[in-house]
Design an enzyme around this catalytic site. Structure first.
Site: not given
Ligand code: AMP
Length: 173
Positions: A58, A95
């Site tokens: 995205r 996680e």
């Molecule tokens: P992080 O590495 O935990 O910051 O996760 C970020 C990535 O996971 C991004 O590329 C987001 O598109 C996806 N992502 C994580 N949590 C969500 C959520 N609640 N809604 C949509 N996309 C998420």
């Protein structure tokens, strides 16, 4: 325009307890897409950016439009096995388990200043791994641009040495 009202919250996706922030409703709305790009551009108009990095998948949408606005290149950071040429990779903790991201080894060059863009900041693991890829090639991270930030996951703390800009904040699922 209120960008929050253009983002669809899908409860319990992809698993129970997660409130998925679905940006397809935002990018499917012309004025909302235009506004999100305008705002991201405003945040970094004070810097001279050489390229915009988009994180699969995205992040590609926003990174490509933003790069086009500035007339600079967009560089994809992808999941394993997708990029055809020589690449470097970075593995980071989730996680449960690990994930890996890849970038072409000639995608950025030493001394360049890049902006890293994704749709959403959660824990910051994805963003930080992307910054490491950029830095391993000698380029500099000007900052991060997110459309959505989940404040309660404190991803910003994980990126404390960088500039982080987000358009919309959620303080709970
Ligand atoms: P992080 O590495 O935990 O910051 O996760 C970020 C990535 O996971 C991004 O590329 C987001 O598109 C996806 N992502 C994580 N949590 C969500 C959520 N609640 N809604 C949509 N996309 C998420």
């Amino acid at each position: 325009m209120d960008l929050v009202s253009c983002i669809r919250n899908v409860p319990d996706f992809p698993k129970k307890g997660i409130g998925f922030k679905d940006i397809t409703t935002l990018v499917g709305n012309g004025p909302a897409l235009q506004q999100s790009i305008r705002l991201l551009k405003q945040k970094y108009n004070d810097q001279k950016i050489d390229a915009v990095i988009g994180i699969e998948s995205r992040g590609f949408i926003f990174a490509a439009v933003l790069a086009h606005e500035w007339g600079i290149g967009m560089i994809p950071v992808r999941k394993p096995g997708k990029l055809p040429y020589k690449k470097i990779s970075e593995t980071y903790e989730l996680e449960y388990g690990t994930d890996t991201l890849e970038m072409h080894e000639d995608a950025v060059s030493a001394g360049q200043k890049v902006l890293i863009v994704d749709d959403l900041l959660a824990t910051g693991g994805t963003a930080k791994a992307t910054a490491h890829l950029v830095e391993r090639l000698g380029a500099k991270v000007a900052g991060f641009g997110f459309v959505v930030e989940l404040d309660f996951l404190r991803g910003r703390d994980n990126l404390s040495t960088y500039r982080v800009e987000s358009l919309v904040h959620y303080d709970s699922e």
